[in-house]
Design a protein around this motif. Structure first.
Motif, PDB file in Angstrom:
ATOM      1  N   GLN A 124       6.541  -5.110  13.700  1.00 15.02           N
ATOM      2  CA  GLN A 124       7.878  -4.726  13.279  1.00 15.02           C
ATOM      3  C   GLN A 124       7.826  -3.400  12.529  1.00 15.02           C
ATOM      4  OE1 GLN A 124       9.090  -8.217  11.062  1.00 15.02           O
ATOM      5  NE2 GLN A 124      10.263  -8.964  12.804  1.00 15.02           N
ATOM      6  N   LEU A 125       8.985  -2.725  12.534  1.00 14.10           N
ATOM      7  CA  LEU A 125       9.058  -1.430  11.844  1.00 14.10           C
ATOM      8  C   LEU A 125       8.798  -1.581  10.351  1.00 14.10           C
ATOM      9  CD1 LEU A 125      12.155   0.267  13.512  1.00 14.10           C
ATOM     10  CD2 LEU A 125       9.780   0.984  13.675  1.00 14.10           C
ATOM     11  N   TYR A 126       9.407  -2.607   9.754  1.00 14.20           N
ATOM     12  CA  TYR A 126       9.294  -2.810   8.305  1.00 14.20           C
ATOM     13  C   TYR A 126       8.663  -4.173   8.030  1.00 14.20           C
ATOM     14  CZ  TYR A 126      12.833   0.835   8.711  1.00 14.20           C
ATOM     15  OH  TYR A 126      13.523   1.964   9.053  1.00 14.20           O
ATOM     16  N   LYS A 127       7.683  -4.182   7.143  1.00  9.74           N
ATOM     17  CA  LYS A 127       6.963  -5.406   6.836  1.00  9.74           C
ATOM     18  C   LYS A 127       7.532  -6.144   5.635  1.00  9.74           C
ATOM     19  CE  LYS A 127       2.668  -3.538   8.748  1.00  9.74           C
ATOM     20  NZ  LYS A 127       1.245  -3.171   8.500  1.00  9.74           N
ATOM     21  N   GLY A 128       8.453  -5.504   4.945  1.00  8.17           N
ATOM     22  CA  GLY A 128       9.036  -6.155   3.784  1.00  8.17           C
ATOM     23  C   GLY A 128       9.967  -5.205   3.062  1.00  8.17           C
ATOM     24  N   ILE A 129      10.461  -5.655   1.915  1.00  5.05           N
ATOM     25  CA  ILE A 129      11.428  -4.858   1.158  1.00  5.05           C
ATOM     26  C   ILE A 129      10.821  -3.550   0.667  1.00  5.05           C
ATOM     27  CG2 ILE A 129      12.874  -4.833  -0.916  1.00  5.05           C
ATOM     28  CD1 ILE A 129      13.176  -7.850  -0.624  1.00  5.05           C
ATOM     29  N   VAL A 130       9.647  -3.648   0.040  1.00  6.81           N
ATOM     30  CA  VAL A 130       9.000  -2.449  -0.502  1.00  6.81           C
ATOM     31  C   VAL A 130       8.644  -1.478   0.617  1.00  6.81           C
ATOM     32  CG1 VAL A 130       7.020  -1.584  -1.798  1.00  6.81           C
ATOM     33  CG2 VAL A 130       8.118  -3.722  -2.490  1.00  6.81           C
ATOM     34  N   THR A 133      11.879   4.426   4.402  1.00  6.96           N
ATOM     35  CA  THR A 133      13.196   5.071   4.414  1.00  6.96           C
ATOM     36  C   THR A 133      13.201   6.303   3.522  1.00  6.96           C
ATOM     37  OG1 THR A 133      14.266   2.931   4.782  1.00  6.96           O
ATOM     38  CG2 THR A 133      15.659   4.729   4.013  1.00  6.96           C
ATOM     39  N   TYR A 134      12.561   6.184   2.356  1.00  5.13           N
ATOM     40  CA  TYR A 134      12.508   7.335   1.436  1.00  5.13           C
ATOM     41  C   TYR A 134      11.661   8.464   2.015  1.00  5.13           C
ATOM     42  CZ  TYR A 134      11.872  10.015  -2.849  1.00  5.13           C
ATOM     43  OH  TYR A 134      11.855  11.025  -3.776  1.00  5.13           O
ATOM     44  N   LYS A 135      10.518   8.131   2.648  1.00  4.52           N
ATOM     45  CA  LYS A 135       9.662   9.163   3.244  1.00  4.52           C
ATOM     46  C   LYS A 135      10.352   9.852   4.415  1.00  4.52           C
ATOM     47  CE  LYS A 135       5.219   7.094   1.940  1.00  4.52           C
ATOM     48  NZ  LYS A 135       3.984   6.433   2.432  1.00  4.52           N
ATOM     49  N   GLU A 136      11.162   9.114   5.131  1.00  3.38           N
ATOM     50  CA  GLU A 136      11.833   9.653   6.308  1.00  3.38           C
ATOM     51  C   GLU A 136      12.971  10.607   5.947  1.00  3.38           C
ATOM     52  OE1 GLU A 136      14.535   8.110  10.092  1.00  3.38           O
ATOM     53  OE2 GLU A 136      13.552   6.676   8.771  1.00  3.38           O
ATOM     54  N   ALA A 137      13.773  10.233   4.958  1.00  2.00           N
ATOM     55  CA  ALA A 137      14.973  11.038   4.666  1.00  2.00           C
ATOM     56  C   ALA A 137      15.212  11.241   3.180  1.00  2.00           C
ATOM     57  CB  ALA A 137      16.202  10.404   5.314  1.00  2.00           C
ATOM     58  N   TYR A 148      23.582  -0.011  -3.629  1.00  2.00           N
ATOM     59  CA  TYR A 148      23.624   0.315  -2.200  1.00  2.00           C
ATOM     60  C   TYR A 148      22.249   0.362  -1.534  1.00  2.00           C
ATOM     61  CZ  TYR A 148      24.882   2.356   2.230  1.00  2.00           C
ATOM     62  OH  TYR A 148      25.035   2.553   3.571  1.00  2.00           O
ATOM     63  N   PRO A 149      21.215   0.957  -2.147  1.00  2.00           N
ATOM     64  CA  PRO A 149      19.903   0.958  -1.479  1.00  2.00           C
ATOM     65  C   PRO A 149      19.417  -0.446  -1.119  1.00  2.00           C
ATOM     66  CG  PRO A 149      19.895   2.535  -3.272  1.00  2.00           C
ATOM     67  CD  PRO A 149      21.182   1.763  -3.387  1.00  2.00           C
ATOM     68  N   LEU A 150      19.698  -1.430  -1.960  1.00  2.00           N
ATOM     69  CA  LEU A 150      19.315  -2.805  -1.644  1.00  2.00           C
ATOM     70  C   LEU A 150      20.092  -3.325  -0.438  1.00  2.00           C
ATOM     71  CD1 LEU A 150      19.135  -4.304  -5.245  1.00  2.00           C
ATOM     72  CD2 LEU A 150      17.210  -3.882  -3.712  1.00  2.00           C
ATOM     73  N   ASP A 151      21.364  -2.964  -0.359  1.00  2.00           N
ATOM     74  CA  ASP A 151      22.175  -3.384   0.785  1.00  2.00           C
ATOM     75  C   ASP A 151      21.683  -2.736   2.069  1.00  2.00           C
ATOM     76  OD1 ASP A 151      24.657  -4.723   1.840  1.00  2.00           O
ATOM     77  OD2 ASP A 151      25.147  -2.651   2.337  1.00  2.00           O
ATOM     78  N   LEU A 152      21.275  -1.472   1.974  1.00  2.00           N
ATOM     79  CA  LEU A 152      20.738  -0.763   3.141  1.00  2.00           C
ATOM     80  C   LEU A 152      19.466  -1.435   3.643  1.00  2.00           C
ATOM     81  CD1 LEU A 152      20.795   1.830   4.973  1.00  2.00           C
ATOM     82  CD2 LEU A 152      19.286   2.855   3.279  1.00  2.00           C
ATOM     83  N   VAL A 153      18.562  -1.759   2.728  1.00  2.00           N
ATOM     84  CA  VAL A 153      17.308  -2.419   3.104  1.00  2.00           C
ATOM     85  C   VAL A 153      17.585  -3.792   3.716  1.00  2.00           C
ATOM     86  CG1 VAL A 153      15.212  -3.445   2.168  1.00  2.00           C
ATOM     87  CG2 VAL A 153      15.889  -1.154   1.460  1.00  2.00           C
TER      88      VAL A 153
END
Length: 242
Positions: free
Chosen positions: A69-75, A81-85, A40-45
């Protein structure tokens, strides 16, 4: 693999139960849920990155994004996302995914195995028959569970949208909220396009799976279980006499 393993465990745990499509429904549901929890985390990203590209002009107008952009890549997406929540953020929207995958995966296996039972023995090895059974199974399973997939996607990206709408917190609450604010047709928005991806994917997946099992001469899924159950039943009297 997980489907076959769950099916074997169920038969060993309940040897007196039938081996019909209901068994395939339960085993398929459990295997689908297992796959979702691990991936699921991969699907979310993936959803966040895809939405960022598609919706970036709209987000800039709303003042959420600057020129970058908000996100520059997968990592980077994983990290932010992890730092936020925390870990909970990486599984945001997993509930509707599980609610959707349990019936979807279960119905998919149920319809596929059910239809194969009505195929004449001389046609069971036909690739075309397997493709047709897989196509119908994928179409029916996707139709019944698609609204939950819509809820999942909207929960995944709602924090990227500036809106006065209340936050989606639960699956049923989100279903009702989408139906009220966007109309019930929104729950099936994109279903026809999804058919173009899911139906051939499921059909090819089931067909390749069965063909490879025959090519590798993998024993029937019930043969190994029958041997274990038979050995248990035969060993019980001997242990009593000893």
């Amino acid at each position: 693999m997980s489907y076959e393993q769950y099916r074997r465990w169920i038969i060993l745990a309940f040897p007196d139960r039938g081996r019909g499509p209901v068994l395939d429904l339960v085993a398929g549901s459990l295997s689908g849920g297992t796959a979702v929890l691990f991936t699921y985390p991969l699907d979310l990203v993936r959803t966040k990155l895809a939405y960022q590209v598609v919706g970036s002009p709209k987000l800039k107008l709303q003042g959420i994004m600057n020129n970058e952009q908000l996100y520059k890549g997968i990592v980077d997406c994983f990290s932010k996302t992890y730092k936020e929540a925390g870990l909970r953020g990486l599984y945001r929207g997993v509930a509707p995914s599980l609610y959707g995958i349990f019936p979807y995966a279960g119905l998919k296996f149920y319809f596929y195995e059910k239809m194969k039972r009505y195929v004449p023995p001389e046609q069971k090895s036909s690739i075309m028959v397997k493709l047709v059974c897989g196509s119908v199974a994928g179409l029916l399973g996707q139709t019944f569970t698609y609204p939950l997939d819509v809820v999942r996607r909207q929960m995944q990206v709602q924090r990227l949208i500036a809106s006065n709408s209340p936050e989606m917190k639960g699956t049923m609450e989100s279903l009702v909220l989408i139906a009220k604010q966007q109309g019930w047709k929104q729950l099936f928005s994109g279903l026809s396009i999804n058919y173009l991806k899911v139906v051939p994917s499921v059909a090819i997946g089931f067909t390749v799976y069965d063909v490879m099992k025959a090519y590798l001469q993998v024993p029937s899924r019930d043969e190994g279980v029958k041997e274990v159950v038979t050995s248990k039943t035969t060993s019980q009297p001997s242990s009593i006499h000893s």
